[in-house]
Design an enzyme around this catalytic site. Structure first.
Site, PDB file in Angstrom:
ATOM      1  N   ASP A 114      10.413  11.368 -32.128  1.00  0.00           N
ATOM      2  CA  ASP A 114      10.865  12.652 -32.670  1.00  0.00           C
ATOM      3  C   ASP A 114      12.359  12.661 -32.976  1.00  0.00           C
ATOM      4  O   ASP A 114      12.978  13.715 -33.026  1.00  0.00           O
ATOM      5  CB  ASP A 114      10.530  13.790 -31.708  1.00  0.00           C
ATOM      6  CG  ASP A 114      11.073  13.545 -30.300  1.00  0.00           C
ATOM      7  OD1 ASP A 114      11.732  12.509 -30.090  1.00  0.00           O
ATOM      8  OD2 ASP A 114      10.823  14.391 -29.422  1.00  0.00           O
ATOM      9  N   LYS A 165      21.249  17.086 -17.230  1.00  0.00           N
ATOM     10  CA  LYS A 165      21.901  18.158 -17.989  1.00  0.00           C
ATOM     11  C   LYS A 165      22.991  18.859 -17.168  1.00  0.00           C
ATOM     12  O   LYS A 165      22.705  19.501 -16.170  1.00  0.00           O
ATOM     13  CB  LYS A 165      20.857  19.164 -18.446  1.00  0.00           C
ATOM     14  CG  LYS A 165      19.808  18.540 -19.368  1.00  0.00           C
ATOM     15  CD  LYS A 165      18.672  19.479 -19.682  1.00  0.00           C
ATOM     16  CE  LYS A 165      17.626  18.767 -20.558  1.00  0.00           C
ATOM     17  NZ  LYS A 165      16.469  19.614 -20.844  1.00  0.00           N
ATOM     18  N   ASP A 226      17.542  15.530 -33.274  1.00  0.00           N
ATOM     19  CA  ASP A 226      16.335  15.695 -32.470  1.00  0.00           C
ATOM     20  C   ASP A 226      15.449  16.710 -33.188  1.00  0.00           C
ATOM     21  O   ASP A 226      15.833  17.866 -33.358  1.00  0.00           O
ATOM     22  CB  ASP A 226      16.729  16.196 -31.077  1.00  0.00           C
ATOM     23  CG  ASP A 226      15.531  16.484 -30.179  1.00  0.00           C
ATOM     24  OD1 ASP A 226      14.385  16.508 -30.681  1.00  0.00           O
ATOM     25  OD2 ASP A 226      15.740  16.708 -28.982  1.00  0.00           O
TER      26      ASP A 226
END
Length: 363
Positions: A114, A165, A226
């Site tokens: 992706d 993250k 993305d």
């Protein structure tokens, strides 16, 4: 130099964030610039010297092989391995390992299904070979890395940590992120646990680093996107048509528009910004379509205004309807004189009556 002759392509995701585009179609098979997105990745791998690709499939796995077959039309040898239960990125890599024929020290290219990227694959392979790494990672720089895992490196490019993250400014120690393409030394793949879900990002890479393995990063910030959201997917397709994102698989010359052969476009319709009109689609008189994708068999009626939107296969957009940043599912019917904005999604097969939704200009 040892070229990467083999690749694993991870195409098992459900594409939940892309719904309704992925209700009937797995994410890598949604058309971008006139062909399934996966075609661009396969063509770029082939151009970099890859000969054998194994597709790690799961969701709607049955649609890949009928389309690509053995890969010979792309100059490739393609094989397919379907997960019975989702195995995560690392588990998927381990699951297809028996299909590989590379020697223990040879490089194997692995990439996520992706990501649209201008990555210089040969340069990543060269970095891997020159550094003697066990795994090499494509890294890219982003302005706001909070949504990604950070990958700091030392002065020689060697990976020093994998940071999930970050939540606070103090945690943002680099703007380098994992860009979803890797070169694995073939023998390293066999160290991934078999038969259970494994995340390559959360388990495999940190585990290798902790064990003293050499992980090398190569920053390449040419083009990277993305395609996880509908808006990103539409943007990526337009960038392919405009030539901003490189691909040998775009079926036509780069420019403001790409109209596939059996489509019908009124002479006074205006298509701009990398708009794609799929096979058998019909664009009516005076329609204005900018930076959008109209999939096969869809109809856009006279005077419609469509910007940064995706119209699903067989859908119909009524006269004078305005779409901005909208996603219309396959077979949906949007009546005349509607106005849909700001990420609105209409489900597959849904029907909106004429003039049922309007946004005033001051909203």
């Amino acid at each position: 130099m040892t070229e990467a002759k083999e690749a694993i392509l991870l195409v098992g995701g459900k594409g939940t964030r892309l719904r309704p585009l992925t209700v009937h179609t797995p994410k890598p098979m949604v058309p971008a610039a006139g062909v399934p997105f996966l075609t661009h990745q396969l063509a770029r791998a082939r151009a970099a010297g890859v000969e054998h690709i194994v597709l790690a499939t799961s969701y709607l796995a049955e649609v890949f092989e009928p389309y690509f077959g053995d890969g010979s039309s792309l100059g490739l040898h393609i094989e397919y391995v379907t997960e019975q239960e989702p195995l995560g990125t690392g588990g998927a890599i381990r699951n297809v390992a028996p299909k590989l024929s590379s020697g223990p020290d040879e490089p194997v290219l692995i990439f996520n299904g992706d990501i649209l990227t201008g990555l210089d694959i040969r340069a990543l392979v060269a970095t891997h070979n020159d550094s003697g790494a066990d795994v090499s990672l494509h890294l890219t720089r982003v302005e706001d890395p909070r949504a990604f895992g950070l990958v700091p490196t030392d002065a020689a490019g060697r990976v020093t940590a994998f940071l999930e993250k970050p939540q606070t400014p103090e945690e943002i120690v680099t703007d380098q992120i994992n860009a979803g393409a890797y070169i694995f030394r073939r023998s390293v793949i066999d160290t991934i646990p078999e038969g259970r879900p494994v995340s390559v990002e959360r388990e495999t890479f940190p585990g290798l680093l902790a064990s003293g393995a050499h992980l090398q990063g190569m920053v390449d910030s040419t083009y990277w996107l993305d395609l996880g959201t509908p808006q990103a997917f539409v943007r990526g397709s337009a960038d392919l048509v405009l030539g901003r994102a490189p691909s040998p698989a775009v079926p036509g010359r780069c420019g403001d528009r790409l109209v596939l052969e059996t489509a019908t476009v009124a002479t006074d319709a205006k298509l701009t910004g990398g708009t794609v009109v799929g096979a058998g689609a019909v664009i009516g008189a005076g329609a204005r379509i900018d930076g959008s994708t109209v999939l096969e068999g869809a109809t856009v009626e006279a005077g419609a205004r469509i910007t940064d939107s995706l119209i699903g296969a067989g859908a119909r957009i009524g006269s004078r309807t305005v779409l901005t940043g909208a996603v219309i599912g396959d077979g949906a019917q949007v009546g005349a004189d509607n106005e849909l904005r700001d990420g609105v999604r209409i489900w597959c097969g849904a029907a909106l009556p004429d003039a049922s939704i309007r946004f005033s200009s001051d909203q």
